[in-house]
Design an enzyme around this catalytic site. Structure first.
Site, PDB file in Angstrom:
ATOM      1  N   TYR A  53       0.832  -1.211   0.000  1.00 25.45           N
ATOM      2  CA  TYR A  53       0.000   0.000   0.000  1.00 25.45           C
ATOM      3  C   TYR A  53       0.866   1.260   0.000  1.00 25.45           C
ATOM      4  CZ  TYR A  53      -4.067  -2.876   1.365  1.00 25.45           C
ATOM      5  OH  TYR A  53      -5.086  -3.801   1.423  1.00 25.45           O
ATOM      6  N   SER A 236     -13.688  -4.170   0.687  1.00 25.16           N
ATOM      7  CA  SER A 236     -14.579  -3.552  -0.309  1.00 25.16           C
ATOM      8  C   SER A 236     -16.057  -3.818  -0.025  1.00 25.16           C
ATOM      9  CB  SER A 236     -14.232  -4.020  -1.720  1.00 25.16           C
ATOM     10  OG  SER A 236     -12.996  -3.509  -2.131  1.00 25.16           O
ATOM     11  N   LEU A 238     -18.302  -1.751   0.211  1.00 25.36           N
ATOM     12  CA  LEU A 238     -19.082  -0.827  -0.633  1.00 25.36           C
ATOM     13  C   LEU A 238     -18.749  -1.025  -2.110  1.00 25.36           C
ATOM     14  CD1 LEU A 238     -18.877   2.464   1.480  1.00 25.36           C
ATOM     15  CD2 LEU A 238     -20.714   0.769   1.396  1.00 25.36           C
ATOM     16  N   LEU A 243     -21.685   0.915  -4.302  1.00 24.13           N
ATOM     17  CA  LEU A 243     -22.925   0.799  -3.526  1.00 24.13           C
ATOM     18  C   LEU A 243     -23.340   2.098  -2.837  1.00 24.13           C
ATOM     19  CD1 LEU A 243     -22.327  -2.774  -2.101  1.00 24.13           C
ATOM     20  CD2 LEU A 243     -24.127  -2.098  -3.705  1.00 24.13           C
ATOM     21  N   THR A 244     -22.497   3.123  -2.912  1.00 30.16           N
ATOM     22  CA  THR A 244     -22.929   4.433  -2.394  1.00 30.16           C
ATOM     23  C   THR A 244     -23.874   5.128  -3.359  1.00 30.16           C
ATOM     24  OG1 THR A 244     -21.154   5.736  -3.442  1.00 30.16           O
ATOM     25  CG2 THR A 244     -20.656   4.696  -1.313  1.00 30.16           C
ATOM     26  N   GLY A 245     -23.832   4.716  -4.626  1.00 28.41           N
ATOM     27  CA  GLY A 245     -24.653   5.348  -5.653  1.00 28.41           C
ATOM     28  C   GLY A 245     -23.985   6.505  -6.352  1.00 28.41           C
TER      29      GLY A 245
END
Length: 347
Positions: A53, A236, A238, A243-245
């Site tokens: 990372y 992950s 979301l 999935l937050t839109g």
């Protein structure tokens, strides 16, 4: 914040884990410190990172910065003993990390020493193998996965040698427990079997992708998790923000992950957008924040040890951690099940 036991260890970890992979690329060192301060103050005692990372993208120039930011926070805050710290060793395929070498008995200790130096600590609580040497069906590779080309004897020998390296690190007091990531049911069971047969470290967890639109863990691996006490650390939850839109209608918000990786690692497409809309409709119907509904769903799963959340902004982090206070009704679960049947494997 509920605490769950990490495998068969004595460690108790928060049901939400703070993910860190944007620190050093999308987030500054000051951002990282602010996130750790907030998370710990709100009951999150479990932080997850990795030697490779930050990501989005992964680069030789930034590799290791995330661990260094965590280390500087430990030095500044003096709160190392309040955190269950998890990190990972990368496998083969990253040219600038040990010349793309996979896991060997010797490379495990070499990697651990590098993690410890960057983090500025004397031990790691959970040390994970980022992906298996033999390859993996994760990261959208399941569409063409073919295990018939694998060498079973070679894979088993490789797993045993890797466990021996992890055992060396445990005996040296450098790591407390071991975990897997992006593994299969067969691979997990080989790690469990070989550890028990040869007195080597027994895996405590498996970190795989899991969300409302990525539910491959629900069958074979869920059975392994239940019977062998190898709980899921879901990354992950979301679906990289789907999935937050925020990406509906083809929108790419400034500063979002799609500005760096447009297809979100192969996740984004018409099928994912349609599935996301189905879950957004469920959240709207029941008056729920869609992000919190998605994370609360993950937390509710019987095989879940901890759900790893990540954020580039503090408002996102607050929303994600707040999901621990959200309880989903039977009606919500029924609507989620219907949405899943309509969109069974969209990514």
């Amino acid at each position: 914040m509920k605490m769950n036991r990490l495998g068969r260890t004595e460690m108790m970890v928060s049901e939400i884990c703070l993910g860190t992979m944007t620190w050093g690329e999308q987030n500054t060192e000051a951002d990282a410190h602010e996130q750790m301060d907030y998370a710990l103050a709100h009951g999150v005692n479990f932080f997850d990172t990795a030697e490779m990372y930050p990501t989005q993208p992964t680069r030789a120039e930034t590799q290791g910065l995330t661990e260094e930011y965590i280390g500087s926070w430990f030095r500044a805050s003096g709160k190392r003993n309040e955190v269950i710290l998890a990190t990972k060793m990368g496998g083969a395929g990253v040219n600038w990390i040990r010349n793309s070498e996979g896991f060997t008995r010797a490379s495990v200790m070499q990697a651990v020493d590098g993690n410890l130096k960057r983090l500025g600590v004397d031990h790691i609580d959970l040390y994970q193998l980022h992906w298996p040497n033999r390859g993996s069906y994760h990261f959208r590779k399941h569409w063409a996965f073919d295990a018939s080309q694998q060498d079973k004897a070679g894979a088993v020998d490789d797993i045993r040698e890797t466990l021996e390296g992890l055992g060396d690190a445990v005996k040296a007091g450098k790591i407390r427990a071991v975990g897997l990531s992006n593994e299969s049911a067969w691979g997990t069971m080989q790690f469990v079997r070989l550890a028990e047969e040869h007195g080597l470290p027994r895996v405590a967890s498996i970190q795989n992708e899991y969300s409302l639109i990525c539910r491959m863990f629900d069958t074979d691996l869920a059975e392994v998790a239940h019977h062998e006490d190898v709980g899921l650390l879901a990354f992950s939850p979301l679906a990289t923000g789907i999935l937050t839109g925020k990406y509906q209608g083809g929108v790419i918000p400034e500063g979002s992950r799609r500005t760096k990786v447009e297809n979100l690692g192969g996740r984004w497409g018409p099928e994912a957008e349609a599935a996301a809309q189905a879950y957004l409709d469920v959240a709207g119907k029941h008056g729920l924040d869609p992000s919190q509904m998605a994370i609360a769903f993950c937390i509710s799963r019987p095989f879940m040890t901890s759900t790893i959340i990540g954020a580039t902004r503090m408002d996102q982090l607050k929303t994600a951690i707040g999901a621990a206070e959200v309880s989903l009704s039977d009606a919500v679960f029924e609507d989620i099940a219907q949405a899943r049947r309509a969109h069974p494997l969209p990514i």
